[in-house]
Design a protein around this motif. Structure first.
Motif, short mmCIF file in Angstrom:
data_model
loop_
_atom_site.label_atom_id
_atom_site.label_comp_id
_atom_site.label_asym_id
_atom_site.label_seq_id
_atom_site.Cartn_x
_atom_site.Cartn_y
_atom_site.Cartn_z
N ALA A 153 -8.36 1.74 0.74
CA ALA A 153 -7.22 0.82 0.66
C ALA A 153 -7.71 -0.63 0.56
O ALA A 153 -7.14 -1.43 -0.20
CB ALA A 153 -6.32 0.98 1.88
N THR A 181 -3.98 10.41 0.30
CA THR A 181 -4.42 10.53 1.69
C THR A 181 -5.75 11.27 1.72
O THR A 181 -6.14 11.92 0.76
CB THR A 181 -3.37 11.27 2.52
OG1 THR A 181 -3.14 12.56 1.93
CG2 THR A 181 -2.05 10.51 2.54
N HIS A 240 0.81 -1.21 0.00
CA HIS A 240 0.00 0.00 0.00
C HIS A 240 0.85 1.27 0.00
O HIS A 240 0.34 2.36 -0.29
CB HIS A 240 -0.92 0.02 1.23
CG HIS A 240 -1.92 -1.09 1.26
ND1 HIS A 240 -1.62 -2.35 1.71
CD2 HIS A 240 -3.22 -1.13 0.87
CE1 HIS A 240 -2.69 -3.12 1.63
NE2 HIS A 240 -3.67 -2.42 1.10
N GLN A 241 2.13 1.13 0.36
CA GLN A 241 3.07 2.26 0.40
C GLN A 241 2.54 3.41 1.27
O GLN A 241 2.72 4.57 0.94
CB GLN A 241 3.38 2.75 -1.02
CG GLN A 241 3.99 1.67 -1.91
CD GLN A 241 4.55 2.21 -3.21
OE1 GLN A 241 5.76 2.41 -3.36
NE2 GLN A 241 3.67 2.46 -4.17
N LEU A 242 1.91 3.03 2.38
CA LEU A 242 1.34 4.05 3.27
C LEU A 242 2.18 4.27 4.52
O LEU A 242 1.87 5.17 5.31
CB LEU A 242 -0.08 3.64 3.68
CG LEU A 242 -1.12 3.65 2.56
CD1 LEU A 242 -2.45 3.10 3.06
CD2 LEU A 242 -1.30 5.08 2.02
N ARG A 243 3.20 3.45 4.74
CA ARG A 243 4.03 3.64 5.93
C ARG A 243 5.46 3.21 5.64
O ARG A 243 5.73 2.42 4.73
CB ARG A 243 3.48 2.84 7.11
CG ARG A 243 3.46 1.34 6.90
CD ARG A 243 2.95 0.61 8.13
NE ARG A 243 2.85 -0.82 7.91
CZ ARG A 243 3.87 -1.66 7.97
NH1 ARG A 243 5.08 -1.20 8.24
NH2 ARG A 243 3.69 -2.94 7.76
N SER A 297 7.18 -0.54 4.39
CA SER A 297 6.32 -1.40 3.57
C SER A 297 7.14 -2.17 2.53
O SER A 297 6.79 -3.29 2.16
CB SER A 297 5.23 -0.58 2.88
OG SER A 297 5.76 0.28 1.88
N LEU A 314 -9.65 6.50 4.05
CA LEU A 314 -8.45 5.87 3.50
C LEU A 314 -8.46 4.36 3.70
O LEU A 314 -8.12 3.60 2.77
CB LEU A 314 -7.19 6.48 4.14
CG LEU A 314 -5.86 5.91 3.67
CD1 LEU A 314 -5.70 6.08 2.17
CD2 LEU A 314 -4.70 6.58 4.41
#
Length: 228
Positions: free
Chosen positions: A107, A99, A66-69, A72, A103
């Motif tokens: 996601a 964002t 997801h490349q959200l944190r 990852s 979300l």
């Protein structure tokens, strides 16, 4: 791999019965395991490989980044390494999510779309997700507190469309035992400890108290969901 101790053989036998009971897939089909790199899905991949000789399926691994944190990319490497260990096909999709509002819901939708795409790429018959009995118990309690009816309390189903849940009847502790027995490596998602999320509060505070007061409460709640 060393011979399986009794508790591991019991867990594998439980999983085999569950797959057959709910007809999650057929002999000769490819099961695409959705693997985040965390404990639950890593153990599920290992369990699917243990089940393959008796159930006749092939295993592939799919990962959605997801490349959200931060970190990852390491999750993706862990999933890829797992596929390499078992010599099975691997596919990955990297998402680009803006964002903003909703979300988590966006996601989830994007994740299942990506998994469906990888299912086709890997010539799979089913996408296996690692929802387990503890997840069912948590969902049951949260929805009951909000006044849900029978349909809501039933929680996740063993099979819905191409998505199957081969470990839905197993407890998280059993999955950990599988992962440890097989010497598998996994990543810990730090958000799982963040008790600002309702589910984490139920997981870390409510369920342990229930288990201490009522023997095997998690399994009982999961069976109630299944019955509904």
């Amino acid at each position: 791999m060393p011979s399986q101790p009794t508790h591991i053989r019991r867990t594998v036998a439980q999983a085999r019965r569950w797959v057959r009971q709910h007809e999650l897939w057929r002999d000769g089909e490819t099961v695409v395991a959705a693997c985040s790199g965390g404990l639950d899905s890593t153990a599920m991949v290992g369990l699917l490989t243990l089940l393959a000789p008796s159930l006749g399926h092939s295993v592939a691994v799919a990962h959605v980044d997801h490349q959200l944190r931060t970190g990852s990319a390491d999750d993706a490497t862990t999933a890829s390494d797992l596929a390499d260990r078992f010599g099975v096909p691997f596919a990955i999709r990297r998402l680009q999510l803006a964002t903003g509002a909703n979300l988590q819901a966006r996601a989830r939708t994007a994740r299942y779309d990506a998994l469906a795409s990888m299912l086709a790429e890997l010539n799979g018959a089913a996408i296996a997700t690692a929802h387990h009995a503890d997840d069912q118990a948590e969902t049951f309690l949260m929805r009951a507190c909000r006044g849900a009816g029978a349909a809501g309390l039933a929680g996740a189903r063993p099979k819905r469309g191409s998505v199957v849940r081969p470990v839905l009847h197993l407890k998280r502790a059993q999955l950990r035992e599988i992962a440890v027995f097989m010497g598998l490596q996994w990543r810990e998602d730090p958000s799982n400890a963040d008790q600002r999320y309702t589910r984490n509060g139920v997981r870390h505070e409510v369920l342990p108290r229930l288990e201490s007061a009522i023997s095997d409460a998690v399994a009982g709640l999961a069976r109630s969901a299944e019955n509904l």
